[in-house]
Design a protein around this motif. Structure first.
Motif, mmCIF file in Angstrom:
data_model
loop_
_atom_site.group_PDB
_atom_site.id
_atom_site.type_symbol
_atom_site.label_atom_id
_atom_site.label_comp_id
_atom_site.label_asym_id
_atom_site.label_seq_id
_atom_site.Cartn_x
_atom_site.Cartn_y
_atom_site.Cartn_z
ATOM 1 N N LEU A 87 -7.427 26.781 -1.129
ATOM 2 C CA LEU A 87 -6.499 26.586 -0.028
ATOM 3 C C LEU A 87 -5.194 25.998 -0.530
ATOM 4 N N SER A 88 -4.149 26.198 0.235
ATOM 5 C CA SER A 88 -2.851 25.644 -0.112
ATOM 6 C C SER A 88 -2.889 24.134 -0.093
ATOM 7 N N PRO A 89 -2.253 23.458 -1.088
ATOM 8 C CA PRO A 89 -2.236 21.999 -1.067
ATOM 9 C C PRO A 89 -1.451 21.432 0.098
ATOM 10 N N LYS A 90 -0.710 22.291 0.833
ATOM 11 C CA LYS A 90 0.029 21.821 2.001
ATOM 12 C C LYS A 90 -0.893 21.540 3.184
ATOM 13 N N LEU A 91 -2.095 22.106 3.155
ATOM 14 C CA LEU A 91 -3.029 21.831 4.241
ATOM 15 C C LEU A 91 -3.505 20.382 4.165
ATOM 16 N N PRO A 92 -3.781 19.767 5.320
ATOM 17 C CA PRO A 92 -4.265 18.377 5.304
ATOM 18 C C PRO A 92 -5.582 18.274 4.550
ATOM 19 N N PRO A 93 -5.886 17.105 3.985
ATOM 20 C CA PRO A 93 -7.161 16.921 3.297
ATOM 21 C C PRO A 93 -8.312 16.839 4.290
ATOM 22 N N LEU A 94 -9.524 16.968 3.776
ATOM 23 C CA LEU A 94 -10.718 16.766 4.578
ATOM 24 C C LEU A 94 -10.843 15.282 4.908
ATOM 25 N N GLU A 95 -10.958 14.981 6.191
ATOM 26 C CA GLU A 95 -11.130 13.593 6.631
ATOM 27 C C GLU A 95 -12.627 13.336 6.808
ATOM 28 N N ILE A 96 -13.171 12.420 6.022
ATOM 29 C CA ILE A 96 -14.601 12.148 6.024
ATOM 30 C C ILE A 96 -14.866 10.772 6.628
ATOM 31 N N TYR A 97 -15.744 10.723 7.629
ATOM 32 C CA TYR A 97 -16.153 9.462 8.249
ATOM 33 C C TYR A 97 -17.619 9.218 7.914
ATOM 34 N N MET A 98 -17.887 8.206 7.092
ATOM 35 C CA MET A 98 -19.250 7.803 6.772
ATOM 36 C C MET A 98 -19.608 6.615 7.653
ATOM 37 N N LEU A 107 -15.229 15.791 8.648
ATOM 38 C CA LEU A 107 -16.667 15.707 8.424
ATOM 39 C C LEU A 107 -17.147 14.314 8.813
ATOM 40 N N ILE A 108 -18.111 14.248 9.724
ATOM 41 C CA ILE A 108 -18.751 12.984 10.094
ATOM 42 C C ILE A 108 -20.146 12.977 9.480
ATOM 43 N N LEU A 109 -20.440 11.953 8.695
ATOM 44 C CA LEU A 109 -21.761 11.780 8.109
ATOM 45 C C LEU A 109 -22.393 10.529 8.699
ATOM 46 N N ALA A 156 -27.126 13.475 9.334
ATOM 47 C CA ALA A 156 -26.435 14.346 10.282
ATOM 48 C C ALA A 156 -25.015 14.560 9.783
ATOM 49 N N ALA A 157 -24.607 15.814 9.693
ATOM 50 C CA ALA A 157 -23.273 16.168 9.200
ATOM 51 C C ALA A 157 -22.571 17.006 10.261
ATOM 52 N N TYR A 158 -21.602 16.415 10.924
ATOM 53 C CA TYR A 158 -20.802 17.106 11.936
ATOM 54 C C TYR A 158 -19.526 17.572 11.254
ATOM 55 N N PHE A 159 -19.365 18.884 11.141
ATOM 56 C CA PHE A 159 -18.259 19.448 10.363
ATOM 57 C C PHE A 159 -17.386 20.300 11.276
ATOM 58 N N ALA A 160 -16.156 19.865 11.487
ATOM 59 C CA ALA A 160 -15.246 20.550 12.418
ATOM 60 C C ALA A 160 -14.048 21.094 11.662
ATOM 61 N N LEU A 161 -13.722 22.360 11.929
ATOM 62 C CA LEU A 161 -12.520 22.941 11.328
ATOM 63 C C LEU A 161 -12.079 24.158 12.131
ATOM 64 N N TYR A 164 -17.490 23.240 15.459
ATOM 65 C CA TYR A 164 -17.910 21.849 15.291
ATOM 66 C C TYR A 164 -19.425 21.749 15.481
ATOM 67 N N HIS A 165 -19.936 20.552 15.583
ATOM 68 C CA HIS A 165 -21.349 20.225 15.363
ATOM 69 C C HIS A 165 -21.619 20.460 13.880
ATOM 70 N N GLY A 166 -22.669 21.147 13.471
ATOM 71 C CA GLY A 166 -22.885 21.299 12.043
ATOM 72 C C GLY A 166 -24.348 21.369 11.675
ATOM 73 N N LEU A 167 -24.846 20.350 10.942
ATOM 74 C CA LEU A 167 -26.201 20.448 10.400
ATOM 75 C C LEU A 167 -26.866 19.080 10.320
ATOM 76 N N THR A 168 -28.190 19.113 10.187
ATOM 77 C CA THR A 168 -28.960 17.920 9.844
ATOM 78 C C THR A 168 -29.821 18.255 8.644
ATOM 79 N N LEU A 169 -30.057 17.255 7.790
ATOM 80 C CA LEU A 169 -30.895 17.432 6.609
ATOM 81 C C LEU A 169 -31.887 16.275 6.543
ATOM 82 N N ASN A 170 -33.165 16.607 6.544
ATOM 83 C CA ASN A 170 -34.204 15.582 6.492
ATOM 84 C C ASN A 170 -34.332 15.048 5.062
ATOM 85 N N VAL A 171 -33.865 13.842 4.862
ATOM 86 C CA VAL A 171 -33.926 13.221 3.535
ATOM 87 C C VAL A 171 -35.188 12.368 3.422
#
Length: 244
Positions: free
Chosen positions: A3-14, A42-44, A94-99, A159-166
């Motif tokens: 992707l172009s570096p002009k696009l905003p970065p991924l904002e991650i909320y842990m 991305l919300i983790l 839980a990983a909520y990934f919106a784009l 949006y929404h996304g996935l869950t992974l059983n750890v």
């Protein structure tokens, strides 16, 4: 895809262990902001025992009655994502990934395939093989589901996304009575159960972020450990695994 570096970065909320309904409120805010500003978020997090029922889900897929669920401390929420019932609980990532799909040149099908691919790559880092099936949502390890994938789209923002059983307490999944492979009920498993050794949530989170960026062509990110809309963090829960 690069992707172009002009696009905003991924904002991650842990965010740690947080209330399910507050994360849904945060998602709605994020979708609105992405429609105005672009970027990806991305919300983790993890949740106290909660069942979310998607568009393909049914109350008939939840065994206990309402009184029994309350006695177990399990809340039920109806949500607008695809897929059926998902049991959220501590030890599950839980990983909520919106784009915005248009910005990334993706169809909804592309987005779903890439989410599944991300999970498979994460499992591979831990010497686990996974598969996904046309007849059942999610990712399977053997005959049991180890991850769910379910999304919604608003204004062409996924949006929404996935869950992974750890490392969740697997016995709690018995409250769900969904149909699985063939005529058997749907079974659930976890990374730790399959590996038969300790699996650190922090290591899985790091792998998920790295693989998600690789699969979606993201090159930069910012990490936050709080958000103003998350007012209450759940410090501990009876079903939370030991830190590690």
């Amino acid at each position: 895809m690069r992707l172009s570096p002009k696009l905003p970065p991924l904002e991650i909320y842990m965010l740690g262990l947080v209330d399910f309904s507050e994360v849904q409120q945060l998602q709605r805010r994020i979708v609105y902001e992405l429609g105005e500003q672009g970027g990806a978020v991305l919300i983790l997090c993890e949740h106290p025992p909660t069942i979310s029922v998607g568009r393909a889900g049914s109350r008939a897929h939840i065994g206990p009655d309402d009184d029994a669920l309350r006695s177990l401390g399990i809340k039920v929420h109806w949500v607008n994502r695809g897929g059926g019932c998902v049991f959220h609980l501590p030890g599950q990532l839980a990983a909520y990934f919106a784009l915005p799909l248009d910005t990334f040149g993706l169809t909804l099908s592309d987005y779903l395939v890439r989410l599944h691919t991300t999970v498979l790559m994460v499992l591979g880092e831990f010497d686990l093989a996974g598969t996904f099936r046309a007849d059942l949502p999610g990712v399977f390890s053997g005959q049991a589901r180890i991850a769910t994938v379910g999304v919604a789209v608003t204004r062409w923002i996924a949006y929404h996304g996935l869950t992974l059983n750890v490392v969740p307490y697997l016995a709690l999944f018995d409250v769900l009575e969904e149909p699985g492979i063939g005529k058997a009920p749907l079974r659930h498993t976890s990374m730790e159960a399959r590996r038969q050794r300790h699996t650190a949530m922090s290591t899985v989170r790091e792998a998920l972020v790295r693989r998600l960026e690789e699969v979606f062509g993201l090159e930069r990110h910012h990490v936050y450990t709080q958000h103003p809309l998350i007012r209450r963090k759940v410090i501990s829960h009876v079903h939370a695994p030991s830190p590690g």
